[in-house]
Motif scaffolding. Sequence first.
Motif, PDB file in Angstrom:
ATOM      1  N   THR A 129      41.324  25.687 -34.631  1.00 49.27           N
ATOM      2  CA  THR A 129      40.872  25.591 -36.015  1.00 49.27           C
ATOM      3  C   THR A 129      40.433  26.946 -36.567  1.00 49.27           C
ATOM      4  O   THR A 129      40.753  27.295 -37.703  1.00 49.27           O
ATOM      5  CB  THR A 129      39.703  24.591 -36.127  1.00 49.27           C
ATOM      6  N   THR A 130      39.711  27.719 -35.754  1.00 55.49           N
ATOM      7  CA  THR A 130      39.278  29.043 -36.192  1.00 55.49           C
ATOM      8  C   THR A 130      40.479  29.973 -36.362  1.00 55.49           C
ATOM      9  O   THR A 130      40.560  30.727 -37.338  1.00 55.49           O
ATOM     10  CB  THR A 130      38.293  29.646 -35.175  1.00 55.49           C
ATOM     11  N   ALA A 131      41.425  29.914 -35.427  1.00 52.36           N
ATOM     12  CA  ALA A 131      42.623  30.752 -35.528  1.00 52.36           C
ATOM     13  C   ALA A 131      43.435  30.398 -36.764  1.00 52.36           C
ATOM     14  O   ALA A 131      43.934  31.286 -37.474  1.00 52.36           O
ATOM     15  CB  ALA A 131      43.480  30.589 -34.274  1.00 52.36           C
ATOM     16  N   THR A 132      43.564  29.111 -37.046  1.00 53.32           N
ATOM     17  CA  THR A 132      44.329  28.688 -38.223  1.00 53.32           C
ATOM     18  C   THR A 132      43.668  29.147 -39.506  1.00 53.32           C
ATOM     19  O   THR A 132      44.336  29.595 -40.446  1.00 53.32           O
ATOM     20  CB  THR A 132      44.477  27.155 -38.226  1.00 53.32           C
ATOM     21  N   THR A 133      42.344  29.053 -39.564  1.00 50.90           N
ATOM     22  CA  THR A 133      41.631  29.482 -40.768  1.00 50.90           C
ATOM     23  C   THR A 133      41.787  30.980 -41.004  1.00 50.90           C
ATOM     24  O   THR A 133      42.031  31.417 -42.136  1.00 50.90           O
ATOM     25  CB  THR A 133      40.140  29.120 -40.659  1.00 50.90           C
ATOM     26  N   THR A 134      41.662  31.790 -39.953  1.00 54.61           N
ATOM     27  CA  THR A 134      41.821  33.238 -40.131  1.00 54.61           C
ATOM     28  C   THR A 134      43.253  33.581 -40.537  1.00 54.61           C
ATOM     29  O   THR A 134      43.482  34.509 -41.315  1.00 54.61           O
ATOM     30  CB  THR A 134      41.459  33.983 -38.837  1.00 54.61           C
ATOM     31  N   HIS A 178      32.205  35.991 -47.208  1.00 53.45           N
ATOM     32  CA  HIS A 178      31.801  34.583 -47.134  1.00 53.45           C
ATOM     33  C   HIS A 178      32.428  33.794 -48.278  1.00 53.45           C
ATOM     34  O   HIS A 178      32.896  32.656 -48.084  1.00 53.45           O
ATOM     35  CB  HIS A 178      30.279  34.479 -47.182  1.00 53.45           C
ATOM     36  N   ALA A 179      32.444  34.383 -49.469  1.00 51.52           N
ATOM     37  CA  ALA A 179      33.066  33.715 -50.621  1.00 51.52           C
ATOM     38  C   ALA A 179      34.569  33.550 -50.407  1.00 51.52           C
ATOM     39  O   ALA A 179      35.154  32.528 -50.786  1.00 51.52           O
ATOM     40  CB  ALA A 179      32.785  34.512 -51.888  1.00 51.52           C
ATOM     41  N   VAL A 180      35.205  34.551 -49.800  1.00 51.30           N
ATOM     42  CA  VAL A 180      36.642  34.470 -49.510  1.00 51.30           C
ATOM     43  C   VAL A 180      36.925  33.329 -48.533  1.00 51.30           C
ATOM     44  O   VAL A 180      37.882  32.561 -48.717  1.00 51.30           O
ATOM     45  CB  VAL A 180      37.152  35.806 -48.927  1.00 51.30           C
ATOM     46  N   VAL A 181      36.092  33.204 -47.511  1.00 47.53           N
ATOM     47  CA  VAL A 181      36.284  32.140 -46.518  1.00 47.53           C
ATOM     48  C   VAL A 181      36.090  30.773 -47.168  1.00 47.53           C
ATOM     49  O   VAL A 181      36.869  29.834 -46.928  1.00 47.53           O
ATOM     50  CB  VAL A 181      35.312  32.319 -45.338  1.00 47.53           C
ATOM     51  N   ARG A 182      35.072  30.644 -47.978  1.00 50.94           N
ATOM     52  CA  ARG A 182      34.819  29.359 -48.641  1.00 50.94           C
ATOM     53  C   ARG A 182      35.966  28.986 -49.580  1.00 50.94           C
ATOM     54  O   ARG A 182      36.377  27.821 -49.647  1.00 50.94           O
ATOM     55  CB  ARG A 182      33.497  29.424 -49.409  1.00 50.94           C
ATOM     56  N   ASP A 241      42.757  25.338 -48.877  1.00 50.54           N
ATOM     57  CA  ASP A 241      43.622  24.986 -47.745  1.00 50.54           C
ATOM     58  C   ASP A 241      42.774  24.759 -46.499  1.00 50.54           C
ATOM     59  O   ASP A 241      42.791  25.567 -45.568  1.00 50.54           O
ATOM     60  CB  ASP A 241      44.630  26.104 -47.513  1.00 50.54           C
ATOM     61  N   PRO A 242      41.997  23.666 -46.455  1.00 52.35           N
ATOM     62  CA  PRO A 242      41.128  23.420 -45.296  1.00 52.35           C
ATOM     63  C   PRO A 242      41.926  23.204 -44.033  1.00 52.35           C
ATOM     64  O   PRO A 242      43.054  22.704 -44.060  1.00 52.35           O
ATOM     65  CB  PRO A 242      40.363  22.145 -45.699  1.00 52.35           C
ATOM     66  N   PHE A 279      32.597  19.737 -51.739  1.00 54.66           N
ATOM     67  CA  PHE A 279      33.153  20.727 -50.808  1.00 54.66           C
ATOM     68  C   PHE A 279      33.009  20.209 -49.388  1.00 54.66           C
ATOM     69  O   PHE A 279      31.910  20.192 -48.829  1.00 54.66           O
ATOM     70  CB  PHE A 279      32.415  22.063 -50.978  1.00 54.66           C
ATOM     71  N   MET A 280      34.116  19.775 -48.786  1.00 51.69           N
ATOM     72  CA  MET A 280      34.041  19.124 -47.476  1.00 51.69           C
ATOM     73  C   MET A 280      35.105  19.634 -46.498  1.00 51.69           C
ATOM     74  O   MET A 280      35.849  18.847 -45.912  1.00 51.69           O
ATOM     75  CB  MET A 280      34.184  17.611 -47.637  1.00 51.69           C
ATOM     76  N   PRO A 281      35.241  20.920 -46.295  1.00 53.74           N
ATOM     77  CA  PRO A 281      36.252  21.401 -45.340  1.00 53.74           C
ATOM     78  C   PRO A 281      35.935  21.023 -43.899  1.00 53.74           C
ATOM     79  O   PRO A 281      36.826  20.985 -43.051  1.00 53.74           O
ATOM     80  CB  PRO A 281      36.218  22.919 -45.537  1.00 53.74           C
ATOM     81  N   PHE A 282      34.643  20.775 -43.624  1.00 56.67           N
ATOM     82  CA  PHE A 282      34.234  20.387 -42.271  1.00 56.67           C
ATOM     83  C   PHE A 282      33.858  18.912 -42.208  1.00 56.67           C
ATOM     84  O   PHE A 282      33.127  18.493 -41.331  1.00 56.67           O
ATOM     85  CB  PHE A 282      33.041  21.232 -41.809  1.00 56.67           C
ATOM     86  N   SER A 283      34.366  18.112 -43.150  1.00 50.57           N
ATOM     87  CA  SER A 283      33.986  16.720 -43.298  1.00 50.57           C
ATOM     88  C   SER A 283      32.544  16.666 -43.825  1.00 50.57           C
ATOM     89  O   SER A 283      32.042  17.658 -44.369  1.00 50.57           O
ATOM     90  CB  SER A 283      34.135  15.943 -41.989  1.00 50.57           C
TER      91      SER A 283
END
Length: 281
Positions: free
Chosen positions: A86-91, A138-142, A148-149, A217-221
Amino acid sequence: MVERAFVPFPYWDYFKTTSDLEAEQSVTRITQGARSFLQKALSISDQASTMMLQGFMENHRSTTDNLGSDILVENFIGFLVASQDTTATTTFRIMHFLAKHPRVQQQVQREVDGILNGLARIEDLATLDPNEAFKYIHAVVRETNRLDPVSSLTTHSAAQDIQLDGVVIPKGTELLLHNNVSMLKFSNFEDPFEFRPERWFELDSNEHLRKKELQSFMPFSAGPHICPGRHLAMAEILFFTAIMCSEFEISYRPGPSFVNDLATNQFNLPLQIRKRSPSSE
């Protein structure tokens, strides 16, 4: 394990294929290894630690007399396994958006360069609180997680008979929640299909908008089943993005290409990564 998640009938309860046996043997070895590692780590010191792992274990000291408890081991394995892909996909998805939006990438680089100028070594980034240090990243990640969660679907089971918009849902019904629906609604976000990290500074500074964001905002459920490793994942992603942008420039290879912002899970994107030139640092 992933294959089993999409099989309608749990055939392995009645007969097992070669791959089933190999998978179960692997799970057994991982569980034994995790249990041994945790028992050794717990025996090293009784002093509280700010390290994530030891802090995690300290919490379990007060809740169980069995240092090798199944709950502790299962949670530890869950952190390790669930956080990797999940972390690899997000990056990976962040790299897509940075390549597509050079202005955003330049702003990230300016933020990182400003922080590094006050540090003796790049390794000293690890001493910072990433949520406080990397405001723009942080804003970019959010914003990436909003558009695209990493997991757009979560499963739930109805705990009781309910009626939703005239539809009767019996107790025990398996439900699929589309996490990204609320994050792409015009009623929740202005220009929801645009990648605009600055929106998060506007949301954080407006109490009314902030409340709406918390509900949509629920990317992590959300709720009791929210991802327990979200804070660790966010820290890893922030540090990775900061280090990557301090050293490299990301762009798309020249030539025609089409990449859907809402479906960047394909791993053949025509990205190119180059060492930053001294003039751009």
